[in-house]
Enzyme design. Structure first.
Site, short mmCIF file in Angstrom:
data_model
loop_
_atom_site.label_atom_id
_atom_site.label_comp_id
_atom_site.label_asym_id
_atom_site.label_seq_id
_atom_site.Cartn_x
_atom_site.Cartn_y
_atom_site.Cartn_z
N CYS A 1 3.96 -5.30 -23.38
CA CYS A 1 4.90 -5.26 -22.96
C CYS A 1 5.94 -4.42 -21.61
O CYS A 1 6.60 -4.08 -21.32
CB CYS A 1 4.92 -3.59 -24.06
N GLU B 1 -2.91 -10.12 18.80
CA GLU B 1 -2.68 -11.45 19.06
C GLU B 1 -0.64 -12.53 19.00
O GLU B 1 -0.23 -12.47 18.62
CB GLU B 1 -3.64 -12.75 17.54
N ASN C 1 1.45 -6.98 17.93
CA ASN C 1 0.26 -7.93 17.52
C ASN C 1 -0.37 -8.61 18.34
O ASN C 1 -0.72 -8.23 20.02
CB ASN C 1 1.21 -9.17 16.77
N GLY D 1 1.93 -6.55 13.08
CA GLY D 1 0.92 -6.61 12.38
C GLY D 1 1.28 -8.20 11.26
O GLY D 1 0.66 -7.89 10.37
N THR D 2 1.97 -9.15 11.25
CA THR D 2 1.73 -9.57 11.12
C THR D 2 1.32 -11.42 11.08
O THR D 2 1.51 -11.23 12.61
CB THR D 2 3.42 -9.97 9.86
N CYS E 1 2.27 -3.60 -18.02
CA CYS E 1 1.62 -4.69 -18.72
C CYS E 1 1.67 -5.45 -18.69
O CYS E 1 2.86 -5.85 -18.86
CB CYS E 1 2.30 -3.35 -20.01
N CYS F 1 -0.30 -0.05 -25.65
CA CYS F 1 0.12 -1.02 -26.77
C CYS F 1 -1.49 -2.16 -26.80
O CYS F 1 -1.31 -2.78 -27.79
CB CYS F 1 1.40 -1.88 -26.39
N HIS G 1 6.38 -7.75 -1.49
CA HIS G 1 5.45 -8.73 -2.51
C HIS G 1 5.01 -7.13 -3.36
O HIS G 1 3.81 -7.50 -3.69
CB HIS G 1 4.41 -9.27 -1.40
N ASP H 1 0.67 -1.05 0.36
CA ASP H 1 0.26 0.00 0.24
C ASP H 1 1.18 1.14 -0.10
O ASP H 1 0.21 2.09 0.14
CB ASP H 1 -0.92 0.23 0.99
P1 OAD Z 1 -2.72 -10.97 8.08
O1 OAD Z 1 -3.78 -10.74 7.54
O2 OAD Z 1 -2.03 -12.80 7.44
O3 OAD Z 1 -2.19 -11.28 9.11
C1 OAD Z 1 -2.31 -10.09 10.12
C2 OAD Z 1 -1.57 -10.10 11.14
O4 OAD Z 1 -2.47 -8.98 11.95
C3 OAD Z 1 -2.73 -10.96 12.23
O5 OAD Z 1 -1.30 -11.12 12.87
C4 OAD Z 1 -3.35 -9.95 12.94
O6 OAD Z 1 -3.64 -10.29 14.26
C5 OAD Z 1 -2.10 -8.75 13.39
N1 OAD Z 1 -2.95 -7.25 13.70
C6 OAD Z 1 -4.76 -6.98 13.83
N2 OAD Z 1 -4.81 -6.17 13.68
C7 OAD Z 1 -3.79 -5.07 14.14
C8 OAD Z 1 -3.11 -4.03 14.59
N3 OAD Z 1 -4.21 -3.40 15.47
N4 OAD Z 1 -1.77 -3.98 14.39
C9 OAD Z 1 -1.32 -4.94 14.36
N5 OAD Z 1 -1.48 -5.73 14.43
C10 OAD Z 1 -2.74 -6.27 14.08
O7 OAD Z 1 -1.76 -10.29 6.70
P2 OAD Z 1 -0.07 -10.61 6.56
O8 OAD Z 1 0.94 -11.02 7.22
O9 OAD Z 1 0.57 -9.25 5.91
O10 OAD Z 1 0.93 -11.79 0.46
O11 OAD Z 1 -0.23 -11.79 5.31
C11 OAD Z 1 1.36 -11.79 4.56
C12 OAD Z 1 0.58 -12.35 2.83
O12 OAD Z 1 -0.45 -12.67 2.80
C13 OAD Z 1 0.64 -10.64 2.44
O13 OAD Z 1 1.62 -9.74 1.94
C14 OAD Z 1 -0.31 -11.48 1.58
C15 OAD Z 1 -1.85 -12.16 1.74
O14 OAD Z 1 -2.05 -13.38 1.13
C16 OAD Z 1 0.52 -12.04 -1.03
O15 OAD Z 1 -0.29 -11.19 -1.54
C17 OAD Z 1 1.42 -12.82 -1.51
#
Ligand code: OAD
Length: 248
Positions: free
Chosen positions: A131, A216, A214, A188-189, A128, A151, A120, A105
């Site tokens: 091309c 969770e 996080n 946040g992952t 495109c 194109c 990612h 984003d």
């Molecule tokens: P996820 O949607 O899998 O995980 C989001 C995480 O954010 C979870 O662990 C939540 O607990 C946490 N979360 C929720 N609210 C939050 C807050 N306010 N502050 C901080 N954390 C919070 O997202 P990603 O781990 O980014 O890939 O997912 C990884 C990849 O899976 C993405 O890049 C995407 C997706 O498929 C592709 O599209 C290639």
């Protein structure tokens, strides 16, 4: 919780090379949908049907209609929140060098971070499919779906779909930075998508502290993270930065 905030500020103050790995959770408070769990995109859609490269190649108009068009509307109007701004503040304070993000984003750059590895790819550009010419997403006219290049080829986001390779320079640099840092903030992952989720493991194996933010627990929490600060990115980053400002 207060003890962990203090601990994180002290660890940041003591560290000399800090990096951050971020995921969709940091952008939730900017209105960008996350993927897994309650309210996540993959609750509404099967990612293999809509975010796999085969789905895009088979029927780009469908993927544009269901996924990309909505993403464009959301990303075009999104702004960084205090989670992004906190990481930018850490860079401004000379504490944070690089952000490795799984997000497409562009909000880390909008907040002010200058070295952002887009693991990612990015949604800021469309390219495109014929091309490879690139167009800034915000300038792409989507009155006709799918939008086309001059194109005649179909445009697609310059982001990684399931089934595609991670950009090699992003992968290579991320591994390098993960093995070189002495503190990694993991914000946040869900840490379930590889190879991004490997970066904290690389950091840990190279002797770095790993600090998770996080609401969770994740698969990293027990095995890899030194500690988890449970909460939303904005609130926790605000508190860490405030504490760090007090002691530095
Ligand atoms: P996820 O949607 O899998 O995980 C989001 C995480 O954010 C979870 O662990 C939540 O607990 C946490 N979360 C929720 N609210 C939050 C807050 N306010 N502050 C901080 N954390 C919070 O997202 P990603 O781990 O980014 O890939 O997912 C990884 C990849 O899976 C993405 O890049 C995407 C997706 O498929 C592709 O599209 C290639």
């Amino acid at each position: 919780m207060d003890d962990l905030i203090k601990q994180a500020a002290e660890d940041l103050a003591a560290a000399s090379k800090v990096t951050a790995l971020t995921g969709a959770g940091i952008s939730i408070e900017s209105g960008i949908p996350h993927f897994r769990g309650k309210g996540g995109l993959w609750e509404r859609f099967d990612p293999m049907e809509i975010a796999h490269i085969d789905a895009l190649m088979r029927d780009p108009a469908r993927v544009w209609t269901i996924l990309i068009k909505e993403m464009k509307e959301i990303v075009d109007s999104a702004n960084p929140n205090d989670g992004h701004k906190g990481l930018a503040k850490l860079e401004e304070m000379g504490k944070l060098e690089t952000v490795i993000t799984q997000n497409i984003d562009g909000l880390h750059q909008a907040a002010g971070n200058t070295d952002v590895i887009e693991f990612h790819g990015t949604f800021a550009w469309q390219r495109c499919m014929d091309c490879s010419q690139k167009y800034e997403t915000r300038n792409v006219d989507i009155s006709e779906i799918p939008p086309r290049c001059s194109c005649g080829g179909i445009l697609r986001p310059d982001a990684v779909f399931f089934g595609e390779m991670i950009p090699q320079d992003a992968l290579w640099r991320s591994r390098q930075i993960a093995s070189d840092c002495d503190l990694m903030l993991v914000v946040g992952t869900s840490a379930v998508v590889q190879p991004a989720a490997l970066m904290p493991v690389v950091a840990k194996e190279s002797g770095a502290k790993v600090v998770e933010i996080n609401p969770e627990r994740t698969p990293l929490t027990d095995e890899i993270s030194d500690y988890l600060i449970m909460g939303g990115a904005s609130d926790i980053m605000n508190r860490i930065v405030a504490e760090l400002e007090k002691i530095s």
